[in-house]
Design a protein around this motif. Structure first.
Motif, PDB file in Angstrom:
ATOM      1  N   LEU A   9       0.841  -1.200   0.000  1.00 11.24           N
ATOM      2  CA  LEU A   9       0.000   0.000   0.000  1.00 11.24           C
ATOM      3  C   LEU A   9       0.873   1.246   0.000  1.00 11.24           C
ATOM      4  O   LEU A   9       1.904   1.282   0.670  1.00 11.24           O
ATOM      5  CB  LEU A   9      -0.894   0.016   1.244  1.00 11.24           C
ATOM      6  CG  LEU A   9      -1.802  -1.192   1.441  1.00 11.24           C
ATOM      7  CD1 LEU A   9      -2.543  -1.081   2.763  1.00 11.24           C
ATOM      8  CD2 LEU A   9      -2.777  -1.331   0.289  1.00 11.24           C
ATOM      9  N   ALA A  10       0.447   2.258  -0.720  1.00 13.51           N
ATOM     10  CA  ALA A  10       1.156   3.532  -0.746  1.00 13.51           C
ATOM     11  C   ALA A  10       0.154   4.658  -0.543  1.00 13.51           C
ATOM     12  O   ALA A  10      -0.954   4.614  -1.074  1.00 13.51           O
ATOM     13  CB  ALA A  10       1.893   3.718  -2.064  1.00 13.51           C
ATOM     14  N   ALA A  11       0.562   5.648   0.233  1.00 10.06           N
ATOM     15  CA  ALA A  11      -0.313   6.792   0.488  1.00 10.06           C
ATOM     16  C   ALA A  11       0.454   8.110   0.394  1.00 10.06           C
ATOM     17  O   ALA A  11       0.037   9.116   0.941  1.00 10.06           O
ATOM     18  CB  ALA A  11      -0.961   6.658   1.863  1.00 10.06           C
ATOM     19  N   GLY A  12       1.572   8.091  -0.311  1.00  7.77           N
ATOM     20  CA  GLY A  12       2.375   9.306  -0.434  1.00  7.77           C
ATOM     21  C   GLY A  12       3.474   9.309   0.603  1.00  7.77           C
ATOM     22  O   GLY A  12       4.132   8.303   0.824  1.00  7.77           O
ATOM     23  N   GLY A  13       3.680  10.443   1.239  1.00  2.08           N
ATOM     24  CA  GLY A  13       4.711  10.554   2.253  1.00  2.08           C
ATOM     25  C   GLY A  13       6.092  10.777   1.648  1.00  2.08           C
ATOM     26  O   GLY A  13       6.257  10.885   0.444  1.00  2.08           O
ATOM     27  N   THR A  14       7.078  10.841   2.499  1.00  2.75           N
ATOM     28  CA  THR A  14       8.448  11.149   2.083  1.00  2.75           C
ATOM     29  C   THR A  14       8.956  10.189   1.024  1.00  2.75           C
ATOM     30  O   THR A  14       9.616  10.599   0.063  1.00  2.75           O
ATOM     31  CB  THR A  14       9.380  11.131   3.306  1.00  2.75           C
ATOM     32  OG1 THR A  14       8.894  12.070   4.260  1.00  2.75           O
ATOM     33  CG2 THR A  14      10.800  11.490   2.916  1.00  2.75           C
ATOM     34  N   ILE A  15       8.670   8.909   1.154  1.00  3.67           N
ATOM     35  CA  ILE A  15       9.198   7.918   0.213  1.00  3.67           C
ATOM     36  C   ILE A  15       8.666   8.129  -1.205  1.00  3.67           C
ATOM     37  O   ILE A  15       9.300   7.723  -2.177  1.00  3.67           O
ATOM     38  CB  ILE A  15       8.893   6.488   0.709  1.00  3.67           C
ATOM     39  CG1 ILE A  15       9.777   5.481  -0.018  1.00  3.67           C
ATOM     40  CG2 ILE A  15       7.413   6.160   0.588  1.00  3.67           C
ATOM     41  CD1 ILE A  15       9.751   4.100   0.581  1.00  3.67           C
ATOM     42  N   ALA A  16       7.555   8.788  -1.363  1.00  2.00           N
ATOM     43  CA  ALA A  16       6.950   8.987  -2.679  1.00  2.00           C
ATOM     44  C   ALA A  16       7.280  10.345  -3.282  1.00  2.00           C
ATOM     45  O   ALA A  16       6.805  10.666  -4.367  1.00  2.00           O
ATOM     46  CB  ALA A  16       5.433   8.845  -2.574  1.00  2.00           C
ATOM     47  N   MET A  17       8.112  11.129  -2.611  1.00  8.44           N
ATOM     48  CA  MET A  17       8.405  12.486  -3.071  1.00  8.44           C
ATOM     49  C   MET A  17       9.429  12.479  -4.201  1.00  8.44           C
ATOM     50  O   MET A  17      10.382  11.710  -4.199  1.00  8.44           O
ATOM     51  CB  MET A  17       8.944  13.339  -1.925  1.00  8.44           C
ATOM     52  CG  MET A  17       7.994  13.433  -0.749  1.00  8.44           C
ATOM     53  SD  MET A  17       6.511  14.309  -1.147  1.00  8.44           S
ATOM     54  CE  MET A  17       6.621  15.642  -0.007  1.00  8.44           C
ATOM     55  N   LEU A  27       5.293   9.421  -6.726  1.00  9.31           N
ATOM     56  CA  LEU A  27       5.412   7.983  -6.974  1.00  9.31           C
ATOM     57  C   LEU A  27       4.238   7.234  -6.357  1.00  9.31           C
ATOM     58  O   LEU A  27       3.960   7.377  -5.172  1.00  9.31           O
ATOM     59  CB  LEU A  27       6.731   7.462  -6.397  1.00  9.31           C
ATOM     60  CG  LEU A  27       7.990   8.175  -6.897  1.00  9.31           C
ATOM     61  CD1 LEU A  27       9.209   7.655  -6.158  1.00  9.31           C
ATOM     62  CD2 LEU A  27       8.140   7.997  -8.392  1.00  9.31           C
ATOM     63  N   ASP A  28       3.556   6.442  -7.191  1.00  7.98           N
ATOM     64  CA  ASP A  28       2.472   5.618  -6.671  1.00  7.98           C
ATOM     65  C   ASP A  28       3.039   4.259  -6.251  1.00  7.98           C
ATOM     66  O   ASP A  28       4.243   4.014  -6.343  1.00  7.98           O
ATOM     67  CB  ASP A  28       1.347   5.480  -7.693  1.00  7.98           C
ATOM     68  CG  ASP A  28       1.765   4.758  -8.961  1.00  7.98           C
ATOM     69  OD1 ASP A  28       2.898   4.239  -9.055  1.00  7.98           O
ATOM     70  OD2 ASP A  28       0.934   4.701  -9.888  1.00  7.98           O
ATOM     71  N   ALA A  29       2.180   3.373  -5.795  1.00  9.46           N
ATOM     72  CA  ALA A  29       2.630   2.072  -5.294  1.00  9.46           C
ATOM     73  C   ALA A  29       3.365   1.278  -6.367  1.00  9.46           C
ATOM     74  O   ALA A  29       4.386   0.648  -6.094  1.00  9.46           O
ATOM     75  CB  ALA A  29       1.441   1.280  -4.755  1.00  9.46           C
ATOM     76  N   GLY A  30       2.878   1.325  -7.596  1.00  8.46           N
ATOM     77  CA  GLY A  30       3.537   0.612  -8.685  1.00  8.46           C
ATOM     78  C   GLY A  30       4.941   1.129  -8.948  1.00  8.46           C
ATOM     79  O   GLY A  30       5.870   0.348  -9.176  1.00  8.46           O
ATOM     80  N   ALA A  31       5.102   2.445  -8.918  1.00  8.69           N
ATOM     81  CA  ALA A  31       6.417   3.044  -9.149  1.00  8.69           C
ATOM     82  C   ALA A  31       7.382   2.694  -8.019  1.00  8.69           C
ATOM     83  O   ALA A  31       8.571   2.470  -8.252  1.00  8.69           O
ATOM     84  CB  ALA A  31       6.292   4.556  -9.289  1.00  8.69           C
ATOM     85  N   LEU A  32       6.876   2.652  -6.788  1.00  6.10           N
ATOM     86  CA  LEU A  32       7.734   2.279  -5.663  1.00  6.10           C
ATOM     87  C   LEU A  32       8.201   0.835  -5.794  1.00  6.10           C
ATOM     88  O   LEU A  32       9.368   0.524  -5.547  1.00  6.10           O
ATOM     89  CB  LEU A  32       7.009   2.504  -4.338  1.00  6.10           C
ATOM     90  CG  LEU A  32       6.742   3.968  -3.995  1.00  6.10           C
ATOM     91  CD1 LEU A  32       5.840   4.065  -2.772  1.00  6.10           C
ATOM     92  CD2 LEU A  32       8.045   4.710  -3.753  1.00  6.10           C
TER      93      LEU A  32
END
Length: 66
Positions: A9-17, A27-32
């Protein structure tokens, strides 16, 4: 042995910046998942994006909703 289903699951946050003009959730869950080549080809692995919020904007109520 049966394959276990795992959903990331992804909801944004620092890791998606990301972003050249300033960090924003991009970055969405697929990109991560795609950013970790070792995960490619694992059966049962799914990606699900719940939102794209900067971590600082997530309230305790938002976290409970997710």
């Amino acid at each position: 042995m049966p394959v276990r289903e795992v959903t990331v699951l992804a909801a944004g946050g620092t890791i998606a910046m990301a972003g050249a003009a300033g960090a924003v959730p991009e970055l969405d869950a697929g990109a991560l998942l795609a950013a970790v080549p070792e995960l490619a080809g694992h059966a049962g692995l799914q990606a699900r994006t719940l939102g794209s919020w900067p971590g600082v904007h997530v309230t305790p109520a938002d976290a409970l909703t997710v």
